[in-house]
Design a protein around this motif. Structure first.
Motif, mmCIF file in Angstrom:
data_model
loop_
_atom_site.group_PDB
_atom_site.id
_atom_site.type_symbol
_atom_site.label_atom_id
_atom_site.label_comp_id
_atom_site.label_asym_id
_atom_site.label_seq_id
_atom_site.Cartn_x
_atom_site.Cartn_y
_atom_site.Cartn_z
ATOM 1 N N ARG A 1 9.024 2.237 -9.727
ATOM 2 C CA ARG A 1 8.696 2.787 -8.253
ATOM 3 C C ARG A 1 7.348 3.633 -8.281
ATOM 4 N N VAL A 2 6.728 3.601 -7.144
ATOM 5 C CA VAL A 2 5.660 4.420 -6.922
ATOM 6 C C VAL A 2 6.005 5.179 -5.634
ATOM 7 N N ASP A 3 6.055 6.447 -5.696
ATOM 8 C CA ASP A 3 6.614 7.285 -4.402
ATOM 9 C C ASP A 3 5.493 8.099 -4.036
ATOM 10 N N ASP A 4 4.879 7.986 -2.719
ATOM 11 C CA ASP A 4 4.035 9.223 -2.202
ATOM 12 C C ASP A 4 4.938 9.975 -1.092
ATOM 13 N N PHE A 5 6.341 9.579 -1.033
ATOM 14 C CA PHE A 5 7.143 10.466 -0.221
ATOM 15 C C PHE A 5 6.849 10.481 1.008
ATOM 16 N N MET A 6 5.974 9.505 1.722
ATOM 17 C CA MET A 6 5.690 9.292 2.921
ATOM 18 C C MET A 6 6.134 8.149 3.749
ATOM 19 N N CYS A 7 6.375 7.148 2.795
ATOM 20 C CA CYS A 7 6.827 5.787 3.324
ATOM 21 C C CYS A 7 7.581 5.051 2.194
ATOM 22 N N ASP A 8 8.168 3.983 2.387
ATOM 23 C CA ASP A 8 9.102 3.236 1.460
ATOM 24 C C ASP A 8 8.187 3.122 0.135
ATOM 25 N N ALA A 9 8.803 3.284 -1.141
ATOM 26 C CA ALA A 9 8.075 3.245 -2.079
ATOM 27 C C ALA A 9 8.083 1.539 -2.462
ATOM 28 N N PRO A 10 6.883 1.455 -2.907
ATOM 29 C CA PRO A 10 6.580 -0.051 -3.500
ATOM 30 C C PRO A 10 7.283 -0.029 -4.907
ATOM 31 N N GLN A 11 7.806 -1.244 -5.158
ATOM 32 C CA GLN A 11 8.584 -1.439 -6.459
ATOM 33 C C GLN A 11 8.278 -2.652 -7.134
ATOM 34 N N PHE A 12 8.391 -2.700 -8.380
ATOM 35 C CA PHE A 12 7.801 -4.001 -9.148
ATOM 36 C C PHE A 12 9.281 -4.136 -10.206
ATOM 37 N N ALA B 1 0.691 -1.087 0.039
ATOM 38 C CA ALA B 1 -0.021 0.013 -0.062
ATOM 39 C C ALA B 1 1.010 1.277 -0.011
ATOM 40 N N LEU B 2 0.104 2.253 -0.384
ATOM 41 C CA LEU B 2 0.744 3.787 -0.150
ATOM 42 C C LEU B 2 0.245 4.130 1.050
ATOM 43 N N CYS B 3 1.141 5.165 1.637
ATOM 44 C CA CYS B 3 0.735 5.864 2.820
ATOM 45 C C CYS B 3 -0.094 6.773 2.766
ATOM 46 N N VAL B 4 -0.152 7.772 2.078
ATOM 47 C CA VAL B 4 -1.416 9.116 2.343
ATOM 48 C C VAL B 4 -2.013 9.371 0.776
ATOM 49 N N PHE B 5 -3.033 9.590 0.537
ATOM 50 C CA PHE B 5 -3.851 9.812 -0.308
ATOM 51 C C PHE B 5 -3.956 11.594 -0.453
ATOM 52 N N ASP B 6 -3.453 12.121 -1.330
ATOM 53 C CA ASP B 6 -3.575 13.501 -1.245
ATOM 54 C C ASP B 6 -3.990 13.924 -2.737
ATOM 55 N N GLU B 7 -5.231 14.485 -2.878
ATOM 56 C CA GLU B 7 -5.822 14.769 -4.084
ATOM 57 C C GLU B 7 -5.355 15.605 -5.085
ATOM 58 N N THR B 8 -4.165 16.587 -4.322
ATOM 59 C CA THR B 8 -3.688 17.710 -5.172
ATOM 60 C C THR B 8 -2.239 17.100 -5.692
ATOM 61 N N ALA B 9 -1.819 16.061 -4.888
ATOM 62 C CA ALA B 9 -0.354 15.538 -5.286
ATOM 63 C C ALA B 9 -0.421 14.263 -5.537
ATOM 64 N N PRO C 1 0.683 10.099 -6.335
ATOM 65 C CA PRO C 1 2.134 9.279 -6.202
ATOM 66 C C PRO C 1 3.124 9.633 -7.477
ATOM 67 N N VAL C 2 4.109 9.585 -7.290
ATOM 68 C CA VAL C 2 5.265 9.978 -8.642
ATOM 69 C C VAL C 2 5.684 8.512 -9.174
ATOM 70 N N LEU C 3 5.310 8.269 -10.344
ATOM 71 C CA LEU C 3 5.840 6.861 -11.028
ATOM 72 C C LEU C 3 7.355 7.367 -11.492
ATOM 73 N N SER C 4 8.237 6.263 -11.164
ATOM 74 C CA SER C 4 9.457 6.575 -11.717
ATOM 75 C C SER C 4 10.187 5.329 -11.971
ATOM 76 N N TRP C 5 11.262 5.190 -12.568
ATOM 77 C CA TRP C 5 12.341 3.961 -12.641
ATOM 78 C C TRP C 5 13.625 3.947 -12.043
ATOM 79 N N GLN C 6 14.057 3.012 -11.728
ATOM 80 C CA GLN C 6 15.366 3.101 -11.130
ATOM 81 C C GLN C 6 16.325 1.710 -11.671
ATOM 82 N N GLU C 7 17.603 1.983 -12.189
ATOM 83 C CA GLU C 7 18.443 0.860 -12.823
ATOM 84 C C GLU C 7 19.088 0.220 -11.443
ATOM 85 N N ASN C 8 19.219 -1.132 -11.174
ATOM 86 C CA ASN C 8 19.963 -1.549 -10.239
ATOM 87 C C ASN C 8 21.114 -2.231 -10.436
#
Length: 197
Positions: free
Chosen positions: A168-179, A131-139, A141-148
């Motif tokens: 990655r899906v970042d809501d900047f409130m908790c650790d980002a879920p990654q796929f 899950a993501l931590c916080v739902f914010d109507e104005t912001a 979550p940010v979708l991004s990618w990361q090379e490991n």
């Protein structure tokens, strides 16, 4: 007056050219990727095509519902399955679910000349691992990618053969879920593996 004569002459020449059998092409040559009826075949002849915008939005409607493409969505385009072919991934806040808002994450690939799509709905519930931590109507979550690194994949993910790009899906409130993409599907037939630190 002179321009009218030129235009009418060109019109007659074009009409003769279109009707003349000498210019007609009645050959049955089928271009690569098109079948004999003029219909495009995805991944024709076993060759993998990049995911097109048309294919992606078709999957978005099929997987996410008729209103999915109307949401403001973020899209990533790149090789996220490590096969050298363009994949497309999108994320958007889905407000249609009666159980509350979810972050929808759609993966569309043509890996191995087979079209495949998967969708995940991530809830906004701080108490859950997936899950993501916080739902914010104005912001959203940010979708991004990361090379490991391959070392990271072996030590942290436990599979050095898995594709090393994380979505990655970042809501900047908790650790980002990654796929991460894996050629070996899980028991549900899904190729995108969830991971969280």
């Amino acid at each position: 007056m002179n321009k009218q004569k030129i235009l009418s002459g060109l019109s007659v020449a074009c009409l003769i050219g279109l009707l003349s059998p000498a210019f007609a092409d009645d050959s049955k040559t089928v271009m690569k990727g098109w079948d004999e009826n003029g219909v495009w075949e995805l991944n024709a002849n076993g060759e993998t095509d990049p995911v097109s915008s048309a294919q992606f939005y078709s999957e978005m409607r099929r997987q996410g519902g008729q209103y999915a493409r109307n949401y403001r969505h973020q899209m990533l385009a790149g090789d996220f399955t490590c096969d050298g072919v363009l994949d497309r991934i999108a994320g958007w806040v889905d407000l249609d679910n009666p159980d509350g808002p979810f972050f929808a994450l759609l993966f569309v690939t043509n890996h191995g000349a087979k079209d495949h799509s998967e969708i995940r709905y991530i809830p906004f519930k701080q108490s859950e691992q997936f899950a993501l931590c916080v739902f914010d109507e104005t912001a959203p979550p940010v979708l991004s990618w990361q090379e490991n690194s391959t070392e990271y994949m072996a030590e942290v993910m436990g599979d050095a053969d898995m594709c090393n790009f994380a979505i990655r899906v970042d809501d900047f409130m908790c650790d980002a879920p990654q796929f991460f993409y894996s050629e070996k599907p899980d028991e549900n037939g899904d190729h995108w593996k969830f991971f969280r630190n």
